[in-house]
Design an enzyme around this catalytic site. Structure first.
Site, mmCIF file in Angstrom:
data_model
loop_
_atom_site.group_PDB
_atom_site.id
_atom_site.type_symbol
_atom_site.label_atom_id
_atom_site.label_comp_id
_atom_site.label_asym_id
_atom_site.label_seq_id
_atom_site.Cartn_x
_atom_site.Cartn_y
_atom_site.Cartn_z
ATOM 1 N N LYS A 22 0.846 -1.206 0.000
ATOM 2 C CA LYS A 22 0.000 0.000 0.000
ATOM 3 C C LYS A 22 0.877 1.250 0.000
ATOM 4 O O LYS A 22 0.683 2.154 -0.825
ATOM 5 C CB LYS A 22 -0.896 0.002 1.232
ATOM 6 C CG LYS A 22 -1.526 1.349 1.555
ATOM 7 C CD LYS A 22 -2.430 1.313 2.751
ATOM 8 C CE LYS A 22 -1.734 1.557 4.044
ATOM 9 N NZ LYS A 22 -1.434 2.966 4.358
ATOM 10 N N ASN A 23 1.862 1.288 0.895
ATOM 11 C CA ASN A 23 2.620 2.541 1.083
ATOM 12 C C ASN A 23 3.619 2.801 -0.025
ATOM 13 O O ASN A 23 4.173 3.889 -0.118
ATOM 14 C CB ASN A 23 3.283 2.560 2.459
ATOM 15 C CG ASN A 23 2.231 2.665 3.550
ATOM 16 O OD1 ASN A 23 1.080 2.986 3.274
ATOM 17 N ND2 ASN A 23 2.632 2.378 4.780
ATOM 18 N N ARG A 92 -4.069 10.891 4.374
ATOM 19 C CA ARG A 92 -2.973 11.824 4.551
ATOM 20 C C ARG A 92 -1.957 11.716 3.424
ATOM 21 O O ARG A 92 -1.351 12.700 3.018
ATOM 22 C CB ARG A 92 -2.360 11.496 5.897
ATOM 23 C CG ARG A 92 -1.115 12.133 6.185
ATOM 24 C CD ARG A 92 -0.491 11.549 7.437
ATOM 25 N NE ARG A 92 0.919 11.817 7.379
ATOM 26 C CZ ARG A 92 1.426 13.015 7.590
ATOM 27 N NH1 ARG A 92 0.616 13.991 7.890
ATOM 28 N NH2 ARG A 92 2.701 13.209 7.494
ATOM 29 N N PRO A 122 1.853 16.171 11.412
ATOM 30 C CA PRO A 122 2.354 17.408 10.778
ATOM 31 C C PRO A 122 2.938 17.152 9.390
ATOM 32 O O PRO A 122 3.329 16.028 9.066
ATOM 33 C CB PRO A 122 3.446 17.867 11.745
ATOM 34 C CG PRO A 122 3.800 16.687 12.550
ATOM 35 C CD PRO A 122 2.588 15.794 12.607
ATOM 36 N N VAL A 123 2.975 18.195 8.583
ATOM 37 C CA VAL A 123 3.593 18.115 7.244
ATOM 38 C C VAL A 123 4.664 19.194 7.077
ATOM 39 O O VAL A 123 5.062 19.509 5.955
ATOM 40 C CB VAL A 123 2.535 18.241 6.125
ATOM 41 C CG1 VAL A 123 1.660 17.004 6.066
ATOM 42 C CG2 VAL A 123 1.717 19.525 6.279
ATOM 43 N N LEU A 125 7.819 19.173 7.445
ATOM 44 C CA LEU A 125 9.041 18.750 6.734
ATOM 45 C C LEU A 125 8.815 18.755 5.218
ATOM 46 O O LEU A 125 9.704 19.093 4.440
ATOM 47 C CB LEU A 125 9.479 17.366 7.209
ATOM 48 C CG LEU A 125 9.835 17.254 8.695
ATOM 49 C CD1 LEU A 125 10.145 15.807 9.057
ATOM 50 C CD2 LEU A 125 11.014 18.157 9.040
ATOM 51 N N ASP A 304 4.226 0.476 12.258
ATOM 52 C CA ASP A 304 2.994 -0.107 11.704
ATOM 53 C C ASP A 304 2.763 -1.540 12.156
ATOM 54 O O ASP A 304 1.741 -2.127 11.819
ATOM 55 C CB ASP A 304 3.026 -0.060 10.165
ATOM 56 C CG ASP A 304 2.969 1.364 9.662
ATOM 57 O OD1 ASP A 304 3.225 1.586 8.473
ATOM 58 O OD2 ASP A 304 2.693 2.266 10.475
ATOM 59 N N ARG A 396 -8.877 -0.144 4.186
ATOM 60 C CA ARG A 396 -7.941 0.860 3.665
ATOM 61 C C ARG A 396 -6.621 0.200 3.299
ATOM 62 O O ARG A 396 -5.948 0.619 2.363
ATOM 63 C CB ARG A 396 -7.671 1.948 4.719
ATOM 64 C CG ARG A 396 -8.810 2.859 4.989
ATOM 65 C CD ARG A 396 -8.383 4.032 5.835
ATOM 66 N NE ARG A 396 -7.248 4.727 5.210
ATOM 67 C CZ ARG A 396 -6.717 5.839 5.720
ATOM 68 N NH1 ARG A 396 -7.176 6.346 6.842
ATOM 69 N NH2 ARG A 396 -5.722 6.433 5.113
HETATM 70 C C1 EPZ Z 1 4.403 6.709 6.449
HETATM 71 O O1 EPZ Z 1 3.664 7.813 6.939
HETATM 72 C C2 EPZ Z 1 3.415 5.561 6.337
HETATM 73 N N1 EPZ Z 1 2.342 5.934 5.415
HETATM 74 C C3 EPZ Z 1 2.819 5.247 7.718
HETATM 75 O O2 EPZ Z 1 2.007 4.084 7.564
HETATM 76 C C4 EPZ Z 1 3.945 4.923 8.682
HETATM 77 O O3 EPZ Z 1 3.402 4.723 9.973
HETATM 78 C C5 EPZ Z 1 4.961 6.072 8.708
HETATM 79 O O4 EPZ Z 1 5.441 6.340 7.368
HETATM 80 C C6 EPZ Z 1 6.174 5.762 9.585
HETATM 81 O O5 EPZ Z 1 6.806 4.629 9.122
HETATM 82 C C7 EPZ Z 1 2.591 5.923 4.096
HETATM 83 O O6 EPZ Z 1 3.678 5.617 3.651
HETATM 84 C C8 EPZ Z 1 1.450 6.309 3.219
HETATM 85 P P1 EPZ Z 1 6.639 9.920 8.475
HETATM 86 P P2 EPZ Z 1 4.330 9.294 6.943
HETATM 87 O O7 EPZ Z 1 6.661 11.215 7.754
HETATM 88 O O8 EPZ Z 1 5.176 9.474 5.740
HETATM 89 C C9 EPZ Z 1 6.824 13.143 11.920
HETATM 90 C C10 EPZ Z 1 0.071 2.786 7.718
HETATM 91 O O9 EPZ Z 1 -0.424 2.260 8.721
HETATM 92 N N2 EPZ Z 1 6.669 14.126 10.846
HETATM 93 O O10 EPZ Z 1 7.757 8.948 8.237
HETATM 94 O O11 EPZ Z 1 3.264 10.265 7.197
HETATM 95 C C11 EPZ Z 1 5.587 12.296 12.132
HETATM 96 O O12 EPZ Z 1 4.666 12.940 12.981
HETATM 97 C C12 EPZ Z 1 0.583 4.205 7.781
HETATM 98 O O13 EPZ Z 1 0.234 2.208 6.607
HETATM 99 C C13 EPZ Z 1 6.809 15.480 11.152
HETATM 100 O O14 EPZ Z 1 7.035 15.855 12.300
HETATM 101 O O15 EPZ Z 1 5.256 9.190 8.228
HETATM 102 C C14 EPZ Z 1 6.171 11.048 12.743
HETATM 103 O O16 EPZ Z 1 6.362 11.255 14.128
HETATM 104 C C15 EPZ Z 1 0.245 4.866 9.111
HETATM 105 N N3 EPZ Z 1 6.685 16.396 10.153
HETATM 106 C C16 EPZ Z 1 7.544 10.921 12.078
HETATM 107 O O17 EPZ Z 1 7.824 12.209 11.536
HETATM 108 C C17 EPZ Z 1 6.446 16.024 8.853
HETATM 109 O O18 EPZ Z 1 6.370 16.919 7.972
HETATM 110 C C18 EPZ Z 1 7.590 9.923 10.940
HETATM 111 O O19 EPZ Z 1 6.517 10.224 10.067
HETATM 112 C C19 EPZ Z 1 6.311 14.650 8.556
HETATM 113 C C20 EPZ Z 1 6.438 13.718 9.574
#
Ligand code: EPZ
Length: 420
Positions: A22-23, A92, A122-123, A125, A304, A396
């Site tokens: 999926k991801n 998201r 958050p987004v 980054l 996950d 999902r």
């Molecule tokens: C991806 O989400 C996955 N989703 C998530 O899987 C997964 O849990 C996550 O990576 C961590 O491995 C997809 O790939 C679609 P991150 P993503 O940016 O990219 C913080 C599932 O169950 N952060 O690596 O959103 C964030 O809050 C889903 O399949 C910021 O602070 O995760 C987290 O603490 C759920 N600012 C950490 O970074 C930002 O701009 C890692 O998040 C972005 C993230």
């Protein structure tokens, strides 16, 4: 609305095929926006999130179809650059269209993704990355507005490892002028798959799979055929099911190289593993040993899989500490597991799980994708009937989950439910 009815206590055995990741799909699809033409992406899973991304890309003007596992994406007529709130709030990962739209068309208007069941996502980054590449980014009534005549390569260093931000900046940088160096880049297999598809499209990327990725911008890219990687979290979920519910389960069409952290933790529980290039056979232990885990970015133990691990530890012979260092509040599954008789204490981002002799079936509520998976796993071993409500969360990210579990001998069925 649907719910799952699960009669627990059945031993699982047999073979189950893992679907496409999926991801990875959610990154490969928007990457097609970077070049006009027809893309064919094989091993694409038939999931709610994939159809949400399809609908989003169709609003941008792309044509998308999925027959069996083969997805066809036609980006010739992409002419709208706005991702509406109605779709972004569902998923998201919609933010992944930001980089490609900005890079190819110089403009993107993307709704801020809301939070999710377990808290703010958050987004910052993503937005800081786009600004580093020269984009003008502003927020206007819940929308991100990003503009750039031509993105310029830059050094983008992430304070924390972010899968999504790494993918977004990669997709923005491939058509930028000059060199981009991404520091502290995510190493997840889904990001490597994205990079491999971008390289096949003509992008110049070095360092994939390391924390420093260097991208030389090119003038244009071309459409490609690509094969998606297997879903390591679906594979891990079935392995935990096998370890919990007894018997011997073979998880096929997976890539064990993506599962090493989980596999070594499973061996510590006493499970016996037989690993080959495309599959893992697991023999459940007579009793599950308590095993502590602490989630971390790939190749660490995946966040996950945290909820599924807690479900398994709730039936261990002792007490296990489960820490989530990535999401401090991703524990909505815990109160529901406690309704099934689990003994779990949460303190900030740490769950102490004391194994109990048995779980008792009850009505429980899914709150998010992986939480629902943990409730189903618990239901498989609970005495009596467990009703898992709001199974749309499962749809999902898990393809035909009840069919696959029934194929392993589980007694699970999807029934209509007017309970919300
Ligand atoms: C991806 O989400 C996955 N989703 C998530 O899987 C997964 O849990 C996550 O990576 C961590 O491995 C997809 O790939 C679609 P991150 P993503 O940016 O990219 C913080 C599932 O169950 N952060 O690596 O959103 C964030 O809050 C889903 O399949 C910021 O602070 O995760 C987290 O603490 C759920 N600012 C950490 O970074 C930002 O701009 C890692 O998040 C972005 C993230």
């Amino acid at each position: 609305m649907y719910k799952f009815l699960i009669n627990g206590g059945k031993k699982l055995s047999g073979k189950v095929d893992v679907s496409g990741a999926k991801n990875a799909s959610l990154a490969l699809m928007p990457a097609a926006l970077l070049a006009p033409g027809v893309f064919k992406i094989d091993n694409t899973p038939d999931l709610m999130d994939v159809s949400t991304m399809s609908r989003l890309m169709e609003t941008l003007g792309a044509g998308i179809s999925l027959s069996g596992r083969l997805q066809t994406i036609d980006t010739v007529h992409v002419s709208n650059f706005e991702a509406p709130y109605e779709l972004v709030k569902k998923m998201r990962a919609s933010i992944y269209v930001l980089g490609p739209l900005l890079s190819r068309y110089g403009y993107a208007k993307v709704s801020m993704p809301g939070g999710c069941a377990w808290g703010p996502r958050p987004v910052n980054l993503h937005l800081e990355g786009m600004e580093k590449l020269g984009a003008e980014v502003s927020l206007d009534s819940g929308y991100i507005i990003a503009k750039a005549k031509k993105l310029k390569g830059a050094r983008v260093n992430f304070d924390i490892s972010s899968v999504g931000a790494t993918g977004n900046v990669m997709m923005a940088a491939v058509l930028a002028e000059g060199t981009t160096v991404i520091g502290n880049a995510a190493l997840e297999p889904e990001i490597i798959a994205l990079g491999e598809m971008l390289i096949k499209m003509g992008a110049h990327i070095e360092g994939l799979g390391t924390s420093t990725v260097t991208i030389e911008g090119v003038a244009d890219l071309h459409p490609v055929d690509f094969v998606n990687i297997p879903d390591r979290i679906e594979a891990g979920t079935f392995l935990v099911a096998g370890a919990m519910a007894g018997g011997t389960v073979t998880v096929d069409r997976c890539d064990p190289r993506h599962l090493s952290a989980l596999l070594s933790k499973l061996e510590e529980t006493g499970a016996r593993l037989d690993v080959s290039s495309g599959s893992v056979r697991i023999e459940a232990p007579d009793h599950v040993n308590p095993v502590d885990v602490s989630t971390s970015p790939y190749p660490g133990f995946p966040t996950d899989m945290q909820a599924q691990w807690i479900a398994m530890m709730s039936r261990s012979t002792g007490s296990a500490v489960v820490t989530d260092t990535i999401y401090f509040d991703r524990f909505k599954h815990v109160p529901e597991l406690v309704r099934l008789g689990a003994d779990i204490e949460i303190k900030e981002n740490v769950a102490v799980v004391k194994g109990v002799a048995s779980l008792k079936g009850a009505k429980v509520m899914s709150t998010d994708l992986r939480a629902s998976a943990s409730l189903i796993l618990a239901g498989l071993v609970a005495e009596g009937t467990t009703e898992v409500l709001r199974v749309y969360h499962m749809d999902r990210g898990y393809e035909h989950i009840e069919k696959k579990l029934r194929g392993l001998g589980a007694d699970i069925e999807r029934v209509q439910s007017d309970e919300f």
